[in-house]
Design a protein around this motif. Structure first.
Motif, mmCIF file in Angstrom:
data_model
loop_
_atom_site.group_PDB
_atom_site.id
_atom_site.type_symbol
_atom_site.label_atom_id
_atom_site.label_comp_id
_atom_site.label_asym_id
_atom_site.label_seq_id
_atom_site.Cartn_x
_atom_site.Cartn_y
_atom_site.Cartn_z
ATOM 1 N N VAL A 376 0.833 -1.206 0.000
ATOM 2 C CA VAL A 376 0.000 0.000 0.000
ATOM 3 C C VAL A 376 0.864 1.251 0.000
ATOM 4 N N MET A 377 1.924 1.248 0.813
ATOM 5 C CA MET A 377 2.831 2.394 0.880
ATOM 6 C C MET A 377 3.523 2.630 -0.463
ATOM 7 N N ARG A 378 3.892 1.560 -1.132
ATOM 8 C CA ARG A 378 4.548 1.704 -2.437
ATOM 9 C C ARG A 378 3.627 2.402 -3.433
ATOM 10 N N ASP A 379 2.353 2.014 -3.445
ATOM 11 C CA ASP A 379 1.413 2.606 -4.394
ATOM 12 C C ASP A 379 1.165 4.076 -4.094
ATOM 13 N N ARG A 380 1.316 4.462 -2.831
ATOM 14 C CA ARG A 380 1.099 5.867 -2.464
ATOM 15 C C ARG A 380 2.355 6.715 -2.646
ATOM 16 N N HIS A 381 3.492 6.052 -2.798
ATOM 17 C CA HIS A 381 4.765 6.763 -2.945
ATOM 18 C C HIS A 381 4.920 7.236 -4.382
ATOM 19 N N ALA A 382 5.123 8.505 -4.558
ATOM 20 C CA ALA A 382 5.283 9.050 -5.905
ATOM 21 C C ALA A 382 6.527 8.467 -6.541
ATOM 22 N N ILE A 383 6.445 8.189 -7.837
ATOM 23 C CA ILE A 383 7.578 7.606 -8.557
ATOM 24 C C ILE A 383 8.683 8.637 -8.667
ATOM 25 N N ALA A 384 9.826 8.313 -8.134
ATOM 26 C CA ALA A 384 10.974 9.229 -8.215
ATOM 27 C C ALA A 384 11.502 9.249 -9.644
#
Length: 389
Positions: A376-384
């Motif tokens: 879930v955290m990965r999906d909310r993390h903006a792609i660098a």
């Protein structure tokens, strides 16, 4: 890569994977010698050290003798380690060596085998062969303990005989993998070898960090379920052989039939769904003492959840970083997997012996939930921006 050469690498992979599958009987083996699950945890902790060494040296070996021959030698190391468990007493000094050999061989194999496939396939058909390779590998991991359990239960084979047979099969695998390197044409362009430790910072600054940690937690669930399966069901009417068989069949069928469905889903949705199924499969173990049917349900859910989430988050680890850092990302992915696979039993064995089976199942479920939270955290993390990775 033609069918003839594919036969050698796929059957060799199946037999090599059976060597890792044999480690699921270490708990029974050490109990037969008067030990307990702490001895199993110690042996697999030694295997953890072996895998890390294997990962560190495989690149150097592959450059000098070729990735296919490195894969063959890795299979031989696994076989020697399995035979070593049967040949030495747990209290003897040489007892440290078998766990290290199995870990070293499995670590080297899991890196060298994909390298040998990469060198012999084109970009267009590499995905096909990687999926077949992964399916056969999981069939060997789950199928070996299923057949071994039948041999012990129905044919009254001693466990040491099973270990010797599996070790012999790994030797056959080494010959087949060496033959694969000789009969399969080698592409001229070899993959660029990078220093994965030097590139660590670039990898961990991207979203690839999430799937790398996730696979370690998922491997904790997998290794705990398989390594201590016989201890988990002790005192119930469930059979470990049934669990191993259903798990192996489910993984193979799921990968053959559901892979396209998973690929078509948005990877974030697919990952969360599969991890939730894996957590449910772990939770089902709580009910086994009261309703043995949940033992089979647990095997099927784990086969679907873990069996399909592994290649899904492996693709995320590759796609979430720049192309120049993909090999280091894959290496970190494999290292994290081994930490969970061989390192977790060292902790789980202490929990099982000193606190009990419900605590172990709860710990595995917590690892699964942790992986779901990270998804879930990965999906909310903006792609660098990958250009800065």
């Amino acid at each position: 890569m033609g069918p003839f050469s594919a036969f050698f690498v796929l059957i060799g992979t199946l037999l090599t994977a059976s060597g890792y599958g044999a480690t699921f009987f270490l708990s029974m083996h050490f109990r037969s010698l008067g030990g307990n699950d702490l001895d199993t945890g110690l042996a697999l902790a030694e295997a953890t050290v072996g895998t890390l060494v294997g990962v560190l040296v495989v690149g150097r070996f592959a450059r000098r003798i070729g990735s296919a021959r490195t894969t063959a030698l890795a299979a031989l190391c696994i076989g020697l380690g399995v035979i070593g468990f049967a040949a030495v007493d747990r209290m003897s000094a040489p007892g440290i060596l078998p766990g290290f050999l199995v870990g070293f061989g499995w670590g080297a194999f899991c890196l060298a085998a994909p390298m040998s496939l990469t060198e012999r396939t084109s970009d267009a058909d590499r995905g096909f062969w990687f999926m077949r390779f992964g399916t056969i590998q999981m069939a060997g991991i789950g199928g070996c303990p299923a057949v071994a359990a039948m041999a012990i239960r129905s044919w009254h084979w001693p466990l040491t005989s099973v270990f010797y047979v599996v070790g012999g099969l790994c030797a056959v695998a080494a010959l087949m993998l060496e033959a694969f390197g000789r009969v399969s044409p080698h592409r001229d362009e070899a993959p660029v070898q990078q220093d994965w430790l030097r590139e660590s910072g670039a990898v961990w600054r991207t979203r690839a960090a999430y799937p790398i940690v996730m696979i370690s937690l998922c491997a904790c669930v997998f290794s705990g379920s398989m390594t201590f399966q016989m201890s988990i069901i002790r005192g119930t009417h469930a059979q470990a052989g049934t669990f191993f068989s259903l798990y192996a069949v489910t993984v193979v069928v799921a990968r053959w039939l559901l892979t396209r469905v998973v690929v078509r889903l948005y990877h974030g949705v697919a990952t969360r769904l599969l991890l939730a199924i894996m957590v449910l499969g772990t939770a089902a173990m709580f009910v086994v003492p009261y309703q043995p049917a949940f033992h089979s349900i647990s095997a099927v859910l784990l086969g679907i959840g873990y069996g399909l989430v592994y290649p899904t988050i492996q693709a995320q680890a590759v796609n979430d970083c720049a192309a120049t850092h993909r090999q280091p990302a894959l290496t970190w992915f494999v290292v994290a997997y081994f930490i969970g696979t061989f390192g977790f039993p060292a902790v789980a064995s202490w929990v099982l012996v000193h606190i009990g089976t419900p605590a172990l199942i709860g710990l595995m479920a917590a690892c699964g939930v942790g992986a779901l939270v990270l998804a879930v955290m990965r999906d909310r993390h903006a792609i660098a921006p990958l250009s800065n990775a």
